[in-house]
Scaffold this active site. Structure first.
Site, PDB file in Angstrom:
ATOM      1  N   GLY A  29       1.016   0.038   2.930  1.00 49.12           N
ATOM      2  CA  GLY A  29      -0.408   0.703   2.937  1.00 49.12           C
ATOM      3  C   GLY A  29      -1.314   0.019   2.181  1.00 49.12           C
ATOM      4  N   HIS A  35      -2.657  -7.239   7.658  1.00 51.80           N
ATOM      5  CA  HIS A  35      -1.765  -6.403   8.340  1.00 51.80           C
ATOM      6  C   HIS A  35      -2.290  -6.499   9.798  1.00 51.80           C
ATOM      7  CE1 HIS A  35      -1.536  -4.676   4.144  1.00 51.80           C
ATOM      8  NE2 HIS A  35      -0.261  -4.792   4.389  1.00 51.80           N
ATOM      9  N   GLN A  59      11.968  -1.453  -4.522  1.00 50.09           N
ATOM     10  CA  GLN A  59      11.639  -2.815  -4.526  1.00 50.09           C
ATOM     11  C   GLN A  59      10.654  -3.060  -5.739  1.00 50.09           C
ATOM     12  OE1 GLN A  59       9.701  -3.010  -0.566  1.00 50.09           O
ATOM     13  NE2 GLN A  59       8.106  -4.206  -1.411  1.00 50.09           N
ATOM     14  N   GLY A 145       4.270 -11.184   7.087  1.00 49.19           N
ATOM     15  CA  GLY A 145       3.138 -12.434   7.122  1.00 49.19           C
ATOM     16  C   GLY A 145       3.807 -13.441   6.136  1.00 49.19           C
ATOM     17  N   LYS A 147       2.289 -14.984   3.718  1.00 45.53           N
ATOM     18  CA  LYS A 147       2.094 -14.906   2.212  1.00 45.53           C
ATOM     19  C   LYS A 147       3.462 -14.705   1.498  1.00 45.53           C
ATOM     20  CE  LYS A 147       0.630 -11.630  -0.034  1.00 45.53           C
ATOM     21  NZ  LYS A 147       1.085 -10.854  -1.097  1.00 45.53           N
ATOM     22  N   ARG A 185      -3.286  -6.072  -3.601  1.00 49.17           N
ATOM     23  CA  ARG A 185      -3.414  -6.486  -4.673  1.00 49.17           C
ATOM     24  C   ARG A 185      -4.701  -6.740  -5.393  1.00 49.17           C
ATOM     25  NH1 ARG A 185       1.652  -5.691  -7.505  1.00 49.17           N
ATOM     26  NH2 ARG A 185       3.603  -5.744  -5.913  1.00 49.17           N
TER      27      ARG A 185
END
Length: 274
Positions: A29, A35, A59, A145, A147, A185
């Protein structure tokens, strides 16, 4: 766009599209253009796209990090509808893990370095929830992704061994105009720290421009020190792009990986350097 919360609802929806090529984009989310790029890739490659929104507690190795994770379900659903997603699955923890079948897998040291070294148990949690999702959804393709490049490698290894019918597709890192890798974040950064954060990509590009095979250790230290000028770095490492080892082979592909903190917000990024 169909929105389901229960596994029974998901199964009913999947039964109606059993012959379709399914693309799967797992998320926690607070969605952003990173995304969206994965969703676009799924829609281009498949004829039915499923997105999950689930903040996976297994996690998170830091309780406060879990508690601070940003939530924006209403805005997420608006964005997903605009992107033309076919189905969104938003389960709760109790229902999702109720009939979990645990698996035993050795990740060949992929989970012992970089993020695995800093966040004990993180990748085990990622694999746990993906094992459930892959079982339930059985997609043709799943999109991740770059990243989170280490996660992509681990998921690819996991799928190859347990779900060889699912092809794991990487998506290039999407960046802010400043160069900062897009991340949920980022919303927790102050204006001042957001300005500082553009230095992370500058350090990575410096590494790429100055990469010499026989001077990797010196370059790692230089880049770590550069990160220290504006943040609190955890690591800066140069490793093989396919197995994350650093034992040296001039003819292989290498990537630089960084993790650092700004104002208490932990940020990671990486870049291909040859």
């Amino acid at each position: 766009m169909q929105i389901v919360n229960e596994i029974q609802e998901l199964n009913k929806a999947l039964a109606l599209i059993s012959k379709s090529s399914i693309g799967f984009v797992p998320t926690m989310g607070f969605l952003h253009q990173g995304h969206c790029s994965l969703i676009k890739a799924s829609k281009k490659k498949t004829n039915f796209t499923i997105v999950t929104i689930f903040i996976n507690p297994t996690q998170f190795t830091n309780k406060s990090d879990l508690e601070d994770y940003p939530v924006s379900l209403e805005q997420d659903l608006i964005m997903l509808n605009k992107e033309g997603v076919d189905l969104v699955f938003c389960p709760n923890f109790q229902n999702l893990f109720l009939n979990e079948k645990m698996i035993d897998i050795s990740l060949e040291q992929l989970d012992k370095v970089l993020e695995g070294k800093e966040r004990k148990g993180h990748f085990e949690g990622v694999i746990r929830v993906l094992n459930i999702f892959f079982n339930l959804i059985n997609p043709s393709f799943a999109f991740f992704g770059e990243k989170d490049y280490q996660q992509y490698l681990i998921v690819k290894y996991f799928a190859n061994h347990f779900y060889p019918e699912i092809k794991i597709i990487p998506g290039p890192t999407q960046r802010e105009l400043s160069g900062l890798a897009m991340s949920s974040r980022n919303s927790r950064l102050s204006i001042n720290d957001f300005e500082k954060s553009k230095g992370i990509f500058k350090v990575l590009t410096f590494c790429k421009s100055n990469f010499e095979f026989n001077k990797r250790k010196e370059l790692e230290k230089t880049c770590f020190d550069m990160l220290s000028n504006f943040s609190i770095p955890e690591y800066f490492e140069i490793r093989h792009a396919d197995d994350l080892l650093n034992n040296g082979n001039q003819n292989r592909k290498w990537r630089a990986f960084a993790a650092t903190r700004l104002g208490g917000v932990r940020l990671i990024d990486n870049i291909a350097i040859n």
